[in-house]
Motif scaffolding. Sequence first.
Motif, mmCIF file in Angstrom:
data_model
loop_
_atom_site.group_PDB
_atom_site.id
_atom_site.type_symbol
_atom_site.label_atom_id
_atom_site.label_comp_id
_atom_site.label_asym_id
_atom_site.label_seq_id
_atom_site.Cartn_x
_atom_site.Cartn_y
_atom_site.Cartn_z
ATOM 1 N N ASP A 130 48.628 40.921 -2.832
ATOM 2 C CA ASP A 130 49.342 39.662 -2.686
ATOM 3 C C ASP A 130 48.742 38.818 -1.574
ATOM 4 O OD1 ASP A 130 51.174 39.924 -4.667
ATOM 5 O OD2 ASP A 130 52.904 39.520 -3.384
ATOM 6 N N HIS A 131 48.437 39.490 -0.493
ATOM 7 C CA HIS A 131 47.935 38.736 0.652
ATOM 8 C C HIS A 131 46.538 38.192 0.391
ATOM 9 C CE1 HIS A 131 46.435 38.018 4.795
ATOM 10 N NE2 HIS A 131 47.640 37.531 4.919
ATOM 11 N N LEU A 133 45.296 36.955 -2.366
ATOM 12 C CA LEU A 133 45.364 35.675 -3.080
ATOM 13 C C LEU A 133 45.758 34.553 -2.122
ATOM 14 C CD1 LEU A 133 45.401 33.841 -5.523
ATOM 15 C CD2 LEU A 133 47.687 34.709 -6.105
ATOM 16 N N TYR A 134 46.834 34.777 -1.376
ATOM 17 C CA TYR A 134 47.304 33.758 -0.434
ATOM 18 C C TYR A 134 46.206 33.397 0.557
ATOM 19 C CZ TYR A 134 49.529 31.903 3.750
ATOM 20 O OH TYR A 134 49.838 31.136 4.845
ATOM 21 N N LYS A 152 51.458 25.775 3.295
ATOM 22 C CA LYS A 152 52.450 25.498 2.273
ATOM 23 C C LYS A 152 51.790 25.391 0.904
ATOM 24 C CE LYS A 152 55.291 21.827 1.947
ATOM 25 N NZ LYS A 152 56.270 20.793 2.394
ATOM 26 N N ARG A 155 50.895 28.880 -0.286
ATOM 27 C CA ARG A 155 52.088 29.601 -0.745
ATOM 28 C C ARG A 155 52.519 29.098 -2.117
ATOM 29 N NH1 ARG A 155 53.991 29.107 4.533
ATOM 30 N NH2 ARG A 155 53.723 31.099 5.622
ATOM 31 N N GLY A 156 52.521 27.783 -2.257
ATOM 32 C CA GLY A 156 52.949 27.207 -3.521
ATOM 33 C C GLY A 156 52.002 27.569 -4.645
ATOM 34 N N ALA A 158 49.858 30.051 -4.831
ATOM 35 C CA ALA A 158 49.920 31.487 -5.122
ATOM 36 C C ALA A 158 51.137 31.782 -5.997
ATOM 37 C CB ALA A 158 49.991 32.288 -3.821
ATOM 38 N N ALA A 159 52.269 31.202 -5.634
ATOM 39 C CA ALA A 159 53.490 31.430 -6.414
ATOM 40 C C ALA A 159 53.334 30.876 -7.820
ATOM 41 C CB ALA A 159 54.685 30.790 -5.716
ATOM 42 N N LEU A 160 52.727 29.697 -7.924
ATOM 43 C CA LEU A 160 52.571 29.091 -9.241
ATOM 44 C C LEU A 160 51.664 29.953 -10.126
ATOM 45 C CD1 LEU A 160 53.216 26.769 -11.094
ATOM 46 C CD2 LEU A 160 51.295 25.482 -10.089
ATOM 47 N N TYR A 187 48.440 21.272 -9.850
ATOM 48 C CA TYR A 187 49.133 21.505 -8.576
ATOM 49 C C TYR A 187 48.121 21.473 -7.427
ATOM 50 C CZ TYR A 187 52.204 23.693 -5.100
ATOM 51 O OH TYR A 187 52.950 23.954 -3.982
ATOM 52 N N LEU A 190 47.167 17.947 -6.647
ATOM 53 C CA LEU A 190 48.238 17.230 -5.949
ATOM 54 C C LEU A 190 48.253 17.619 -4.468
ATOM 55 C CD1 LEU A 190 51.097 17.472 -8.621
ATOM 56 C CD2 LEU A 190 49.959 15.378 -7.827
ATOM 57 N N GLN A 191 47.994 18.876 -4.200
ATOM 58 C CA GLN A 191 47.994 19.318 -2.807
ATOM 59 C C GLN A 191 46.763 18.787 -2.068
ATOM 60 O OE1 GLN A 191 50.547 20.833 -1.365
ATOM 61 N NE2 GLN A 191 51.629 20.826 -3.330
ATOM 62 N N LYS A 194 46.708 15.230 -0.607
ATOM 63 C CA LYS A 194 47.390 14.938 0.651
ATOM 64 C C LYS A 194 46.416 14.641 1.780
ATOM 65 C CE LYS A 194 51.528 17.702 -0.164
ATOM 66 N NZ LYS A 194 52.235 18.902 0.295
ATOM 67 N N GLY B 156 55.658 24.136 -15.393
ATOM 68 C CA GLY B 156 55.153 24.365 -14.046
ATOM 69 C C GLY B 156 56.265 24.741 -13.088
ATOM 70 N N ALA B 159 57.591 28.196 -13.728
ATOM 71 C CA ALA B 159 56.646 29.195 -13.229
ATOM 72 C C ALA B 159 56.691 29.263 -11.707
ATOM 73 C CB ALA B 159 55.233 28.868 -13.699
ATOM 74 N N LEU B 160 56.776 28.093 -11.085
ATOM 75 C CA LEU B 160 56.801 28.078 -9.625
ATOM 76 C C LEU B 160 58.043 28.786 -9.101
ATOM 77 C CD1 LEU B 160 55.438 27.215 -7.045
ATOM 78 C CD2 LEU B 160 56.568 24.984 -7.243
ATOM 79 N N GLY B 163 57.637 32.422 -9.718
ATOM 80 C CA GLY B 163 56.585 32.954 -8.857
ATOM 81 C C GLY B 163 57.049 33.076 -7.418
ATOM 82 N N LEU B 164 57.786 32.062 -6.957
ATOM 83 C CA LEU B 164 58.318 32.141 -5.589
ATOM 84 C C LEU B 164 59.275 33.325 -5.470
ATOM 85 C CD1 LEU B 164 58.883 28.333 -5.004
ATOM 86 C CD2 LEU B 164 57.392 29.803 -3.613
ATOM 87 N N ARG B 167 57.135 36.673 -5.587
ATOM 88 C CA ARG B 167 56.423 36.998 -4.346
ATOM 89 C C ARG B 167 57.401 37.335 -3.228
ATOM 90 N NH1 ARG B 167 50.813 35.880 -4.600
ATOM 91 N NH2 ARG B 167 50.662 35.851 -2.323
ATOM 92 N N ILE B 183 59.445 24.378 -1.226
ATOM 93 C CA ILE B 183 58.224 24.288 -2.028
ATOM 94 C C ILE B 183 58.527 23.846 -3.462
ATOM 95 C CG2 ILE B 183 56.356 25.667 -3.038
ATOM 96 C CD1 ILE B 183 56.339 27.302 -0.422
ATOM 97 N N TYR B 187 57.428 20.262 -5.458
ATOM 98 C CA TYR B 187 56.778 20.208 -6.765
ATOM 99 C C TYR B 187 57.569 19.316 -7.711
ATOM 100 C CZ TYR B 187 54.510 21.838 -11.070
ATOM 101 O OH TYR B 187 53.835 21.902 -12.255
ATOM 102 N N LEU B 190 56.958 15.717 -6.882
ATOM 103 C CA LEU B 190 55.634 15.269 -7.315
ATOM 104 C C LEU B 190 55.629 14.990 -8.814
ATOM 105 C CD1 LEU B 190 53.398 17.711 -5.222
ATOM 106 C CD2 LEU B 190 53.511 15.211 -4.979
#
Lengths: 218, 218, 218, 218
Positions: A130-131, A133-134, A152, A155-156, A158-160, A187, A190-191, A194, B156, B159-160, B163-164, B167, B183, B187, B190
């Motif tokens: 898990d770690h 991927l993050y 952030k 985290r987002g 990875a969760a997605l 996603y 979009l991140q 920023k 999305g 899944a998010l 996924g959150l 994890r 988080i 999303y 957005l």
Amino acid sequence: MPKVGMQPIRRQQLIEATLQAVDQVGLGDASIALIARLAGVSNGIISHYFRDKNGLIAATMSYIMKMLSEGVNARREALQDDGPRAHLQAIIEGNFDASQVNGPAMKTWLAFWASSMHQPDLHRLQRINDHRLYSNLCCQFRRVLPLYHARKAARGLAALVDGLWLRGALSGDAFDTEQAIRIANEYMDLQLAKQHTLGAIDQAAENPRTALANPAGA
Amino acid sequence: MPKVGMQPIRRQQLIEATLQAVDQVGLGDASIALIARLAGVSNGIISHYFRDKNGLIAATMSYIMKMLSEGVNARREALQDDGPRAHLQAIIEGNFDASQVNGPAMKTWLAFWASSMHQPDLHRLQRINDHRLYSNLCCQFRRVLPLYHARKAARGLAALVDGLWLRGALSGDAFDTEQAIRIANEYMDLQLAKQHTLGAIDQAAENPRTALANPAGA
Amino acid sequence: MPKVGMQPIRRQQLIEATLQAVDQVGLGDASIALIARLAGVSNGIISHYFRDKNGLIAATMSYIMKMLSEGVNARREALQDDGPRAHLQAIIEGNFDASQVNGPAMKTWLAFWASSMHQPDLHRLQRINDHRLYSNLCCQFRRVLPLYHARKAARGLAALVDGLWLRGALSGDAFDTEQAIRIANEYMDLQLAKQHTLGAIDQAAENPRTALANPAGA
Amino acid sequence: MPKVGMQPIRRQQLIEATLQAVDQVGLGDASIALIARLAGVSNGIISHYFRDKNGLIAATMSYIMKMLSEGVNARREALQDDGPRAHLQAIIEGNFDASQVNGPAMKTWLAFWASSMHQPDLHRLQRINDHRLYSNLCCQFRRVLPLYHARKAARGLAALVDGLWLRGALSGDAFDTEQAIRIANEYMDLQLAKQHTLGAIDQAAENPRTALANPAGA
DNA sequence: GATGAATGAGTGTTCATTCAT
DNA sequence: CATGAATGAACACTCATTCAT
């Protein structure tokens, strides 16, 4: 017909039989006898190469995780573009590698997660994975985003990625890799976008805890 | 001390003992004997109220899903604002309701997913639940987004959210509900923001595959 | 690294590993694998030097019995005094020789006795050993006592020696050799003292069954 | 055919089957399956009444020890004469009670001793039993002998009794109870005879460690 | 309605033994 | 000589399920 130097061959043979067994009947019903039969060997050989059933399960999971790692790394090493976006895409695509979205692998992952809640050694494996991927994601986001936002975003994403994988696995249908990658890439973009709306000043303002100690946002 | 009208009490008692047992030793080791002991009843009574062990497992999952549903619905019914954003937030928060992020529930969910891959009845339950989240989200996104985008946004966000949750559950630590909601909300925002950049025309243009066949985007 | 003339070395090596294994986990759990590991050799070699596990056990017991024999004989050969009392003392002390009152030997003896009840070959070994002690004692008592009394004295002293050994072995503490020897010696002296109170006539009178048939008492 | 209140019946049934099994094949080969078959019940019932095989073994040994205790106590309670000699004789004879010198009991005792060297719970049982014999004997000798001599006499007689039993058990022939009792009684009488040659003064002299602190020899 | 005695198939694991190398 | 790979039967133990009470 005993031979010398059989260890790596037999181990792989048994790991693949385990994946097959989990695919067929689930981890709970994947008995040693079934796995041995699928591998075409005797029951006793399993404790010869893997201490016990847990050892075989752990080795099987390690194998799947190694495949995942290699799926990601191969894509990253093949990149022409060394920018963060390219790397993030490679990471995303690696997580939906064929080795991760086939029936045996998906069922084994799910069973592994359930087991990891009660077996410390499996939990450790799980935490490391898990770690990774993050950490990979965060590292790339960090190249264009201030720390707080990079974290952030990582985290987002990875969760997605995990969520897309999970819902795909649970669906029972063939995994729609393209769709998953499309959603994850969006996603990511979009991140990454920023970076154009956030200056160093904004960043400090949004993360007051580190603003003074580390003006650069690192 | 046999009494009349014990059925709902006993059933609930046994479901809670099942959650407790799964929390303690995992689904695989949650034997009928353990569950009965935790519930303070005899072994035999389980087959009296739930046909067999599978029946008890299915009832336990149904109970957790009912809690999830209620967690979402209660928040939506309490809304002052009837806009899609408010509803989406309520759905997100409902999915991280206390009933879903405690140890027993998280461990049971994970075990359930693993089992659902090999037990048709559990898989059906699982499909219904998965679809409910997607459907709820899609419905709200559809109020401001064209269908294609609404669907992608719903996929999305579902899944998010999952996924959150995943994890968080696997982390072993206490679930960080606030962070997960933050988080997921980001999303959602957005995705909702696309309503301002997409006109009906653009929408059709962006989804060429359905543009002609289905000009309305449905 | 195969060598010639390894046989006696390997055999001794394996016998000592067997004693060590029995000391550590008991005969029941002293597997071939454990013994081989303790000896630092491969599993298969045991059947090479000792037909099978039983062969190794029998050889190990023979070794302990040989040690016992040597412990007794060495003391008797070193005697200045050739009188029966001196020989009896030597026999007693030899039975509490260091080779017989250490942990591995005591545990092996106990395990051996249990096994000897169901394995004819071990039982034979056991009978020979038991009889040797009785015979040695009887022989010496016979030098000063009439046969009937010599036999009874030998039976009693043999039992006392074995009983002292047994209770010492079972105590779990270090064997109190001095105390055992003191008690056995006292018994021996009490029996030898009969030579002064028993005449040939009394002897015959006390053993009416053999008095007529065998006036010499043999 | 399940019944209520079967516990004591089934337990006894299984203990007797265990004795039978040990008699036939030895403790090492007395499998759960064999014991269950001899008892005419299913395998699983053993873990229902005795946690596991060890529990059954321990219960079986406790039963044999209870028989021993009862064999001794019954004889002592039936005594007309309350003198030490009568009690000592009763103790000796009780130790050669029919319940202790039959095949199953003898084989079980031997196997138990071997096991007790590696199983703490069995060792505890063993220690209690060993001490009971010594304690009973010492108590009676103490009525006519000073402490030091009473202890030595008790140690010797306990060892002699155990040794006679041991050699009888290992012989493979039917146990010669009469001979054993005769030899043990003689030892007892020789020890009791010391009361006439030892005065309170001698006693103190022989046991200098307690002479001053406890002039009465207690 | 509730108990818990009883079953017996199935599990993971151990192990002495065999034998190609 | 020596290894260690391989076997497969045997083991203790677990467990969901049944059913007489």
